[in-house]
Scaffold this motif. Structure first.
Motif, PDB file in Angstrom:
ATOM      1  N   PHE A 363       9.499  34.559  -2.894  1.00 18.85           N
ATOM      2  CA  PHE A 363       8.409  33.592  -3.009  1.00 18.85           C
ATOM      3  C   PHE A 363       8.839  32.246  -2.412  1.00 18.85           C
ATOM      4  O   PHE A 363       8.073  31.597  -1.686  1.00 18.85           O
ATOM      5  N   ALA A 364      10.054  31.818  -2.744  1.00 23.57           N
ATOM      6  CA  ALA A 364      10.566  30.541  -2.237  1.00 23.57           C
ATOM      7  C   ALA A 364      10.641  30.551  -0.717  1.00 23.57           C
ATOM      8  O   ALA A 364      10.219  29.595  -0.050  1.00 23.57           O
ATOM      9  N   LEU A 365      11.163  31.641  -0.143  1.00 21.43           N
ATOM     10  CA  LEU A 365      11.265  31.747   1.315  1.00 21.43           C
ATOM     11  C   LEU A 365       9.885  31.722   1.963  1.00 21.43           C
ATOM     12  O   LEU A 365       9.688  31.104   3.017  1.00 21.43           O
ATOM     13  N   GLY A 366       8.913  32.401   1.333  1.00 23.45           N
ATOM     14  CA  GLY A 366       7.547  32.400   1.854  1.00 23.45           C
ATOM     15  C   GLY A 366       6.951  31.007   1.875  1.00 23.45           C
ATOM     16  O   GLY A 366       6.336  30.582   2.868  1.00 23.45           O
ATOM     17  N   LEU A 367       7.127  30.254   0.783  1.00 28.95           N
ATOM     18  CA  LEU A 367       6.589  28.901   0.700  1.00 28.95           C
ATOM     19  C   LEU A 367       7.266  27.952   1.703  1.00 28.95           C
ATOM     20  O   LEU A 367       6.600  27.114   2.318  1.00 28.95           O
ATOM     21  N   ILE A 368       8.568  28.094   1.864  1.00 24.81           N
ATOM     22  CA  ILE A 368       9.292  27.222   2.803  1.00 24.81           C
ATOM     23  C   ILE A 368       8.829  27.478   4.236  1.00 24.81           C
ATOM     24  O   ILE A 368       8.586  26.537   5.005  1.00 24.81           O
ATOM     25  N   GLN A 369       8.674  28.752   4.603  1.00 25.29           N
ATOM     26  CA  GLN A 369       8.212  29.062   5.956  1.00 25.29           C
ATOM     27  C   GLN A 369       6.773  28.594   6.176  1.00 25.29           C
ATOM     28  O   GLN A 369       6.430  28.098   7.256  1.00 25.29           O
ATOM     29  N   LEU A 370       5.935  28.725   5.158  1.00 26.73           N
ATOM     30  CA  LEU A 370       4.575  28.204   5.251  1.00 26.73           C
ATOM     31  C   LEU A 370       4.611  26.701   5.513  1.00 26.73           C
ATOM     32  O   LEU A 370       3.911  26.184   6.393  1.00 26.73           O
ATOM     33  N   GLY A 371       5.446  25.992   4.747  1.00 24.65           N
ATOM     34  CA  GLY A 371       5.564  24.553   4.923  1.00 24.65           C
ATOM     35  C   GLY A 371       6.055  24.177   6.311  1.00 24.65           C
ATOM     36  O   GLY A 371       5.546  23.222   6.931  1.00 24.65           O
ATOM     37  N   LEU A 372       7.033  24.917   6.822  1.00 28.24           N
ATOM     38  CA  LEU A 372       7.547  24.624   8.168  1.00 28.24           C
ATOM     39  C   LEU A 372       6.443  24.781   9.218  1.00 28.24           C
ATOM     40  O   LEU A 372       6.412  24.042  10.212  1.00 28.24           O
ATOM     41  N   GLY A 373       5.545  25.732   8.995  1.00 29.31           N
ATOM     42  CA  GLY A 373       4.410  25.881   9.909  1.00 29.31           C
ATOM     43  C   GLY A 373       3.566  24.618   9.963  1.00 29.31           C
ATOM     44  O   GLY A 373       3.112  24.197  11.037  1.00 29.31           O
ATOM     45  N   PHE A 374       3.368  23.992   8.798  1.00 27.11           N
ATOM     46  CA  PHE A 374       2.597  22.746   8.790  1.00 27.11           C
ATOM     47  C   PHE A 374       3.412  21.591   9.359  1.00 27.11           C
ATOM     48  O   PHE A 374       2.839  20.609   9.851  1.00 27.11           O
ATOM     49  N   GLY A 461      -0.342  12.889   8.900  1.00 27.79           N
ATOM     50  CA  GLY A 461       0.046  12.649   7.518  1.00 27.79           C
ATOM     51  C   GLY A 461      -0.446  13.734   6.578  1.00 27.79           C
ATOM     52  O   GLY A 461       0.271  14.126   5.646  1.00 27.79           O
ATOM     53  N   LEU A 462      -1.672  14.241   6.817  1.00 30.88           N
ATOM     54  CA  LEU A 462      -2.211  15.296   5.962  1.00 30.88           C
ATOM     55  C   LEU A 462      -1.418  16.595   6.121  1.00 30.88           C
ATOM     56  O   LEU A 462      -1.116  17.276   5.134  1.00 30.88           O
ATOM     57  N   PHE A 463      -1.083  16.947   7.370  1.00 30.95           N
ATOM     58  CA  PHE A 463      -0.257  18.140   7.587  1.00 30.95           C
ATOM     59  C   PHE A 463       1.125  17.962   6.953  1.00 30.95           C
ATOM     60  O   PHE A 463       1.687  18.908   6.391  1.00 30.95           O
ATOM     61  N   THR A 464       1.653  16.743   7.021  1.00 33.41           N
ATOM     62  CA  THR A 464       2.961  16.475   6.409  1.00 33.41           C
ATOM     63  C   THR A 464       2.900  16.617   4.894  1.00 33.41           C
ATOM     64  O   THR A 464       3.846  17.122   4.266  1.00 33.41           O
ATOM     65  N   GLN A 465       1.799  16.188   4.284  1.00 34.38           N
ATOM     66  CA  GLN A 465       1.643  16.348   2.836  1.00 34.38           C
ATOM     67  C   GLN A 465       1.673  17.823   2.433  1.00 34.38           C
ATOM     68  O   GLN A 465       2.289  18.189   1.425  1.00 34.38           O
ATOM     69  N   ILE A 466       1.002  18.670   3.228  1.00 34.92           N
ATOM     70  CA  ILE A 466       1.021  20.104   2.921  1.00 34.92           C
ATOM     71  C   ILE A 466       2.427  20.666   3.105  1.00 34.92           C
ATOM     72  O   ILE A 466       2.892  21.497   2.321  1.00 34.92           O
ATOM     73  N   LEU A 467       3.129  20.210   4.153  1.00 36.60           N
ATOM     74  CA  LEU A 467       4.525  20.613   4.359  1.00 36.60           C
ATOM     75  C   LEU A 467       5.367  20.274   3.136  1.00 36.60           C
ATOM     76  O   LEU A 467       6.102  21.132   2.617  1.00 36.60           O
TER      77      LEU A 467
END
Length: 493
Positions: A363-374, A461-467
């Motif tokens: 789960f952690a790896l999935g969330l981190i990769q999602l964040g890197l996409g943003f 800034g909005l994309f960074t917040q999601i990251l």
């Protein structure tokens, strides 16, 4: 995919039915926000981004929520086979209703698709499971083949419906989705005999046929009362008796879902008769619920904010041909088809070396990769702010990271629930997984509405917040991995 290959012929039936259903779902989904946000003179609804994305979030959330009553209706009333058939008919009717160019038919069509998908989606998967009563690796392989059908349909749908919708007429795209569902229904009816008894009958209430018949009558009365209530609400909205505010409904729905899920999980711990280990595992399920909702709130930007970014800020000209923005929605399923076998091999390879990550770690790896996409999107948005458009490679890289994140998190979600749930509450806690997805979709729609085309300078800034929020939660899970694993008591793999 054949008896010779060790799989029942009924898998063919379900593979192609699901392929065409996903063709229709993802084909329509690819142009949904684009149509709502398009100007009226361009054939769209002319809605502002916040309203359009809120409606998108409500629609995708409702698809998950109605899987719960859809599963109940199959179990108690119709049987899974008939539920799939009826659901497909309602889905096709919904797409063809949306093909009629009026505002009222657009919203009525969305409601019909939600109801039909709620009947079809959970029950076609249940039939796949019933084809393999022995379980085991053969069943897992059957689901892998079935999952491939999902992604082939999801890949083709945006290409066909997106081209027709963006290049010919939006309503042609909606109609093409309906044609795809009709193909699925024809194929299902012609090959239904191969399913045998899998999912053919509802589960009996009682060994006493008299008691069973009486309770089933009450079940049908409840079912039709629910249908009548939904029809009345649609009629009231169409006639203007009630005004529905999508933004307020989405915000209120988010609060309600959080309160319902929290109350249920807390009630289970306090009054569910659980022992200490079971209570701790409910705590782990609660953590995974938050992680899953957060993941889907970012992942589902694909059909909303990222789709609008593709249309407005991406240079899509290729050899003189302007690629439809909706075609970029086919990238995720293409990556899934390409990378899923690798990830399946990777987990097995790691497990043989006792290196397979635990469920919270995945789960952690999935969330981190999602964040890197943003993070990638934040950089791309920075170039947009400076003026001009960006290459589609930015979106392609984002979807690659989101896909690898999905392959880490999504396949283990349901497995985690079955492993961590007390046996007597497995069904109810499965519903929690669907509710997490619904919550994530609602939040996704609200988040996407914050991207104001009149304030492009706010976009990085909005994309960074999601990251920071998604990857930050992933890092937090990694930091607390050992305590979470202790709570799971060895059931986190």
């Amino acid at each position: 995919m054949s008896p010779a290959a060790g799989h029942p012929r009924g898998l063919y039936t379900l593979f192609f039915t699901e392929l065409w259903e996903r063709f229709s779902y993802y084909g329509m989904r690819a142009i949904l926000v684009l149509f709502m946000a398009a100007q009226v003179e361009n054939g769209g609804l002319g809605l502002d981004d916040a309203t359009a994305t809120a409606i998108y979030g409500l629609y995708t959330a409702a698809v998950y929520l109605f899987a719960l009553p859809g599963g109940w209706a199959a179990d108690q009333l119709f049987g899974a086979q008939r539920a799939v058939w009826y659901g497909g008919i309602v889905i096709a009717a919904g797409h063809f209703t949306m093909a009629v160019p009026t505002t009222t038919t657009f919203y009525v069509g969305l409601v019909l698709i939600v109801l039909g998908t709620g009947l079809l989606k959970p029950n076609i998967s249940a039939i796949v499971g019933d084809l393999y009563p022995e379980g085991g690796a053969r069943r897992d392989a059957g689901f892998s083949i079935f999952y491939m059908g999902i992604n082939i349909g999801a890949f083709l749908g945006p290409l066909v419906c997106g081209f027709l919708g963006e290049r010919v007429d939006w309503h042609w795209g909606f109609g093409a989705a309906g044609v795809g569902m009709v193909f699925g229904l024809i194929q299902y009816r012609l090959a239904e005999r191969h399913l045998g008894g899998a999912g053919a009958l509802p589960s009996p209430y009682s060994p006493d046929p008299v008691v069973d018949a009486a309770r089933r009558r009450r079940g049908f009365a409840l079912f039709w009362a629910g249908v009548a209530l939904i029809a009345l609400a649609v009629l009231a909205g169409a006639a203007g008796w009630i005004r529905f505010d999508p933004l307020q409904i989405a915000r209120g729905g988010t609060v309600v879902i959080v309160l319902v899920a929290a109350s249920f999980l807390l009630g289970l711990v306090l009054f569910g008769g659980l022992d200490g280990m079971e209570k701790r595992r409910i705590g782990v399920i609660s953590i995974l619920f938050v992680g899953a909702a957060m993941f889907w709130s970012g992942f589902e930007q694909a059909g909303s904010s990222l789709n609008l970014f593709a249309e407005r800020y991406t240079d899509r000209e290729l050899f003189g041909f302007l690629v439809p923005a909706s075609w970029l929605q086919s990238i995720n399923p293409l990556f899934i088809i390409t990378l899923a076998p690798f990830f399946a091999w990777l987990w097995v390879w790691l497990a043989r070396r006792n290196l397979d990550p635990s469920i919270p770690a995945k789960f952690a790896l999935g969330l981190i990769q999602l964040g890197l996409g943003f993070g990638v999107m934040a950089i791309a948005a920075g170039f947009v702010v400076e003026g001009g458009s960006v290459l589609p490679t930015w979106l392609v890289l984002t979807y690659l990271l989101h896909t690898t994140g999905e392959l880490c998190l999504s396949p283990v979600g349901l497995s985690a629930i079955t492993k961590l749930s007390p046996k007597r509450y497995v069904g109810q806690l499965m519903g929690i997984w669907f509710i997490a997805a619904a919550l994530g979709n609602l939040v996704a729609g609200l988040l996407a509405g914050r991207f104001d085309p009149q304030a492009v300078e706010q976009m990085p800034g909005l994309f960074t917040q999601i990251l920071l929020s998604t990857a930050g939660l992933g890092v937090l899970l990694l930091l607390f991995l050992k305590p979470i694993r202790r709570l799971a008591g060895g059931s986190d793999r």
